[in-house]
Design a protein around this motif. Sequence first.
Motif, short mmCIF file in Angstrom:
data_model
loop_
_atom_site.label_atom_id
_atom_site.label_comp_id
_atom_site.label_asym_id
_atom_site.label_seq_id
_atom_site.Cartn_x
_atom_site.Cartn_y
_atom_site.Cartn_z
N LEU A 215 0.85 -1.19 0.00
CA LEU A 215 0.00 0.00 0.00
C LEU A 215 0.89 1.24 0.00
O LEU A 215 1.76 1.38 0.86
N ASP A 216 0.66 2.12 -0.96
CA ASP A 216 1.35 3.41 -0.98
C ASP A 216 0.58 4.34 -0.05
O ASP A 216 -0.50 4.82 -0.38
N MET A 217 1.16 4.62 1.11
CA MET A 217 0.42 5.36 2.13
C MET A 217 0.23 6.83 1.78
O MET A 217 -0.58 7.52 2.41
N SER A 218 0.94 7.33 0.78
CA SER A 218 0.69 8.70 0.33
C SER A 218 -0.70 8.82 -0.30
O SER A 218 -1.25 9.91 -0.40
N GLU A 219 -1.28 7.70 -0.71
CA GLU A 219 -2.63 7.70 -1.26
C GLU A 219 -3.69 7.68 -0.16
O GLU A 219 -4.89 7.72 -0.46
N TYR A 220 -3.27 7.59 1.08
CA TYR A 220 -4.18 7.57 2.22
C TYR A 220 -3.84 8.70 3.19
O TYR A 220 -3.80 8.51 4.39
N SER A 221 -3.60 9.87 2.63
CA SER A 221 -3.17 11.01 3.44
C SER A 221 -4.28 12.05 3.67
O SER A 221 -4.11 12.96 4.47
N SER A 222 -5.40 11.90 2.98
CA SER A 222 -6.46 12.90 3.07
C SER A 222 -7.56 12.45 4.03
O SER A 222 -7.66 11.27 4.37
N PRO A 223 -8.41 13.37 4.46
CA PRO A 223 -9.55 12.98 5.31
C PRO A 223 -10.42 11.94 4.62
O PRO A 223 -10.64 12.01 3.42
N GLY A 224 -10.90 10.98 5.38
CA GLY A 224 -11.71 9.90 4.82
C GLY A 224 -10.90 8.72 4.34
O GLY A 224 -11.47 7.73 3.85
N SER A 225 -9.58 8.78 4.51
CA SER A 225 -8.73 7.70 4.02
C SER A 225 -8.95 6.40 4.78
O SER A 225 -8.84 5.31 4.20
N ALA A 226 -9.23 6.51 6.07
CA ALA A 226 -9.45 5.29 6.86
C ALA A 226 -10.63 4.50 6.34
O ALA A 226 -10.58 3.28 6.21
N ALA A 227 -11.72 5.20 6.01
CA ALA A 227 -12.90 4.53 5.47
C ALA A 227 -12.59 3.91 4.11
O ALA A 227 -13.02 2.79 3.81
N ARG A 228 -11.83 4.62 3.29
CA ARG A 228 -11.49 4.11 1.96
C ARG A 228 -10.58 2.89 2.04
O ARG A 228 -10.60 2.02 1.17
N LEU A 229 -9.75 2.83 3.09
CA LEU A 229 -8.88 1.68 3.29
C LEU A 229 -9.68 0.42 3.57
O LEU A 229 -9.31 -0.68 3.14
N LEU A 230 -10.82 0.58 4.26
CA LEU A 230 -11.60 -0.58 4.71
C LEU A 230 -12.81 -0.88 3.84
O LEU A 230 -13.22 -2.04 3.73
N LEU A 231 -13.39 0.16 3.24
CA LEU A 231 -14.66 -0.01 2.54
C LEU A 231 -14.56 0.43 1.08
O LEU A 231 -13.88 1.41 0.75
N ALA A 232 -15.28 -0.30 0.23
CA ALA A 232 -15.40 0.09 -1.17
C ALA A 232 -16.50 1.14 -1.29
O ALA A 232 -17.24 1.43 -0.34
N ALA A 233 -16.63 1.72 -2.47
CA ALA A 233 -17.62 2.78 -2.68
C ALA A 233 -19.04 2.29 -2.46
O ALA A 233 -19.91 3.06 -2.07
N ASP A 234 -19.28 0.98 -2.69
CA ASP A 234 -20.63 0.45 -2.52
C ASP A 234 -20.91 -0.01 -1.10
O ASP A 234 -21.97 -0.58 -0.83
N GLY A 235 -19.97 0.24 -0.18
CA GLY A 235 -20.16 -0.16 1.21
C GLY A 235 -19.63 -1.53 1.55
O GLY A 235 -19.60 -1.92 2.72
N GLY A 236 -19.23 -2.28 0.54
CA GLY A 236 -18.65 -3.60 0.78
C GLY A 236 -17.19 -3.49 1.16
O GLY A 236 -16.63 -2.39 1.27
N PRO A 237 -16.53 -4.63 1.39
CA PRO A 237 -15.11 -4.60 1.75
C PRO A 237 -14.26 -4.00 0.63
O PRO A 237 -14.54 -4.20 -0.55
#
Length: 438
Positions: A215-237
Motif C-alpha cells: 500500500l502506498d500510504m501517500s494515497e491515504y493522506s487525506s480525510p476519509g482515508s481510513a474509510a477508503r482503506l476498509l470499505l469500497a464505494a458500494d459499502g462492501g469490503p
Amino acid sequence: LMPGFADVFQIFRLDEFDEKSALSVLDKVIESKERQSGVAAEFGAGPTIHRLFRRFMPYAAFPGQSVAFLRDAFEKCSEESESLLKLERLLRQFVDHTGLPELFLRDDILLEQAEIQKQFEAKIIGQPDACRQAANVITTFKAGMNDTSRPLAALLFCGPTGVGKTALANAMAATLFGGGAADQLADGGFAAGHIAEGRPAFDASSRKEDRLVRLDMSEYSSPGSAARLLLAADGGPSEFIKRLRRQPFVVVLLDEIEKAAPEVFDVFLSVFDEGRLTDRLGRETILRSAVIVMTSNLGAGKTGAMGFGEQTAPSYDDEALSFFRPEFYNRIDSVVAFQPLEADSIRLITEKELRDLGRREGFVKANLRLSWTDALVAHLAESGFDLKLGARPLQRAIEQELITPLARFLVENPNLKDAEIHLDCGASGAVTVESQPA
C-alpha cells in the motif's frame, strides 16, 4: 444490521472447544467419512489437523474450517482412487492452503537463525543488522514463540531510499510464504473475492499468489482515508480487505507510512495490538498470520544519512519516537535501521544484478553463460548510483546501458547456443559483447 434488530433475539453463546472435545469431534468426522468414502485415514490424522489449525490458524473457529479441510482431503482421496488418507497428504494440502513452506509445519525439519540471515544477506547487500532482525522474526515463528493474538511482527523499516527496505520485505514474504513480488493496491486494486462471496474455502491456487501486499500510504493522506482503506464505494469490503480475507498469510507493506492520515494510524492500532481490522459495521478481518512492514524515510534527510560513505546515520528510533504518537510507537515490535550504502556494497549489488541477468530465460534456454570484466562492474556501479536515490537507479542503468546491446547481439546471433557471452566496457563507457565457446 438495523439498530435494535438483535434485541428481538435470545442470545446463546457457545464456548470454544477444548483440545479433548476438538479431537473427539475430528475422530467422529473421520469415522463418518471412512464409512461413506471407503477411504481409511492414517493413524494421527485428527491430531495432525488439530495441531496445524491451532498453531497456524488459531483465529479460525473450530470446527468450521478444520472439518471442511478434513472432508476435502477425503474427497480428493476418493477422486484419485486412493484407499488411504496419509498424514503426508494432509501436510501437502495445508501447504497448498496457506502457502507456508513445509519447514514451518514439521518439527523434524530444523531451521537455524544464521542460515536464514545468510540467505537474506545474499539478497540484501550491505544491511547485516536489518537482515538479522528479519531472520529473528522467521526463527521466532518457526519455534512457535510468536504471540498468536497479534501479527507475526510489526516492523518499521527506516533509512534512506534505495538501500533495500522493500527488497527485504519481499525476501521475508518469499521465505515465510513462498512468494514475494508485490501486489500494488491502489484504486485499481485486485479483482478479488473471498470465502464469504462464493470462493472455495480451500483453493490450492492461492499458494501461487504473490504474498507481499503493498500500500502506498501517500494515497491515504487525506480525510476519509481510513474509510477508503476498509470499505469500497458500494459499502462492501475494500480490495485490500478482500485480499486479506482471501489469503491471510501475507506480508503487508505500508510504504512511506509517515505520509498516512492520523485516522489511518488509528486503524492500525488495533492491528498491532489485536491482529484484526474492524470496519464501521463491526466486520472483522484477521491479520494474525501476517507480517506488517512499514517503511519510512524519517530522518534520512539529515546530515550523514543520505548517499553512501561511512558517515554516522541518525537515530531512527528517536526519529520514530518523536513523529508517532506514543500509543502507536509502543505497538511497533522493532525499528529496523537501514544504513547508507558504501562503495563496496554498490559493487556487490552490481555483481548480484549481473548474476541475476545471467539466469534469465533467454540465457537458460540456449545454455549460455554470462561473464564480465571488473571494468564493466565499476562502470555500472558508478553510473547506477545516485547520492539521493541509493542503488535504485542501478537496474535502470543496466537496462539502458547493458540490456540493449546484449539483446541486439542475441538477435543477430539467433543460433548461438552452449557458449559464453563476455561483457566488457571501454574507456568511453560503451559496453562490448562477444561470444566464445563455453
